[in-house]
Design an enzyme around this catalytic site. Structure first.
Site, PDB file in Angstrom:
ATOM      1  N   LYS A 113       0.835  -1.207   0.000  1.00 47.58           N
ATOM      2  CA  LYS A 113       0.000   0.000   0.000  1.00 47.58           C
ATOM      3  C   LYS A 113       0.870   1.258   0.000  1.00 47.58           C
ATOM      4  O   LYS A 113       1.728   1.430   0.876  1.00 47.58           O
ATOM      5  CB  LYS A 113      -0.894   0.037   1.251  1.00 47.58           C
ATOM      6  CG  LYS A 113      -2.129  -0.838   1.120  1.00 47.58           C
ATOM      7  CD  LYS A 113      -2.870  -0.895   2.431  1.00 47.58           C
ATOM      8  CE  LYS A 113      -4.080   0.005   2.443  1.00 47.58           C
ATOM      9  NZ  LYS A 113      -4.848  -0.180   3.714  1.00 47.58           N
ATOM     10  N   TYR A 114       0.604   2.107  -0.966  1.00 47.05           N
ATOM     11  CA  TYR A 114       1.227   3.429  -1.046  1.00 47.05           C
ATOM     12  C   TYR A 114       0.113   4.468  -1.063  1.00 47.05           C
ATOM     13  O   TYR A 114      -0.964   4.217  -1.617  1.00 47.05           O
ATOM     14  CB  TYR A 114       2.024   3.579  -2.346  1.00 47.05           C
ATOM     15  CG  TYR A 114       3.152   2.599  -2.546  1.00 47.05           C
ATOM     16  CD1 TYR A 114       4.272   2.604  -1.720  1.00 47.05           C
ATOM     17  CD2 TYR A 114       3.130   1.697  -3.612  1.00 47.05           C
ATOM     18  CE1 TYR A 114       5.332   1.722  -1.933  1.00 47.05           C
ATOM     19  CE2 TYR A 114       4.179   0.809  -3.828  1.00 47.05           C
ATOM     20  CZ  TYR A 114       5.275   0.824  -2.987  1.00 47.05           C
ATOM     21  OH  TYR A 114       6.312  -0.043  -3.201  1.00 47.05           O
TER      22      TYR A 114
END
Ligand code: G3P
Length: 294
Positions: A113-114
């Site tokens: 996750k970014y």
């Protein structure tokens, strides 16, 4: 137990393997899991350590995170386990990528996750070129989702984008409209980005996500337990989302925007106040686990 599995994949939004197992027993399956720094900070074991006065070093926090996702990993299906990098507003894409590459080795079914920021998108672009699966989080607008699409074009694996429904509702805007608008915009695309409806607070958010054909929805155990207690209702053909906030006030509609997905990702207007606030909250919750409790 759920007999008619919905088309949308169902993920548990949490940071506690026992909870994931409980939901799995209730539904008969769990397709995947999403975690984030706030949810990991709430993990019962971490909370116990803090309550006992133990300070966690950043390395210990990372070790705990790895342990948690390793326990969850075999419990879930093919939607995988989303693991979030630790990023503040100054973290570079290179730093996020280095974390992502390490986290990706923790389990065989990781999604990294970014945040939907310039650096987060740059990290995603580099990640998909290296074969990492990614989930773009803290998405609050169609522009951000367009940028996710454009930055990850050519990926071999599906990319997730996570619009946060509840947090838009919290400030009086109709978060479900963002899901609807992104789904409509992606109709002209190649299908490489899957919409993962997130920040789900109530049953109606879940039903609306089903009705709008979101590919995935991540749901807190509490809401899934409510869904089970009402015998797993599904949206009727003529389902309409009420768009009413917690205080029974009508939510402000979010209009559809014509956006060309073929534009370079840097050309989209990706700034959103809630993305900034969301990063700040993740940082604060992460730091709270590093401090000795008073
Ligand atoms: O999946 C996103 C989620 O963890 C954020 O939910 O309730 O903190 O807005 P919430």
């Amino acid at each position: 137990m759920l007999t008619n599995k919905p088309k949308a994949k169902i993920l548990v939004d949490g940071g506690d393997p026992d909870e994931t197992l409980r939901v799995k027993n209730l539904l008969g399956f769990v397709d995947g899991q999403t975690t984030n720094p706030s949810l990991i900070a709430k993990n019962p074991e971490i909370q116990q350590r803090i309550a006992a006065g133990h300070t966690l070093s950043p390395q210990e926090e990372k070790d705990e995170y790895r342990k948690i996702v390793r326990t969850i990993s075999p419990l879930v299906g093919d939607a995988g386990v989303s693991i979030e990098v630790f990023a503040d507003l100054d973290t570079s894409a290179e730093d996020m990528l280095a974390q992502g590459e390490e986290m990706f080795t923790w389990i065989p079914n990781a999604y990294i996750k970014y945040p939907c920021t310039h650096e987060g998108l740059r990290a995603a672009e580099m990640s998909v070129q290296r074969g990492l699966r990614v989930n773009m989080t803290l998405c609050f607008s169609q522009d951000q989702a367009a940028a996710v699409y454009a930055a990850t074009r050519g990926t071999k694996e599906p990319v997730y984008v996570s619009p946060f429904v509840g947090r838009l509702d919290d400030r009086g805007e109709n978060g479900i409209d963002v899901i609807k608008n992104i789904k409509a915009m992606y109709k002209s695309g190649d299908g490489h980005v899957h919409v993962l409806s997130a920040s789900i607070r109530q049953l109606d958010h879940l039903l609306a996500s089903f009705a709008l054909n979101a590919e995935l929805v991540t749901v807190p155990a509490k809401v899934l337990e409510k869904w089970a207690a009402s015998n797993f209702p599904m949206p009727a053909q003529d389902f309409t989302y009420k768009g009413v906030g917690a205080n029974a006030q009508p939510l402000k509609p979010i209009p559809y925007k014509e956006l060309d997905l073929n534009r370079p990702w840097q050309s989209f207007d990706i700034a959103h106040e809630l993305t900034t606030k969301g990063i700040q909250k993740f940082v604060a919750d992460y730091r709270s686990t590093l401090k000795r409790s008073a």
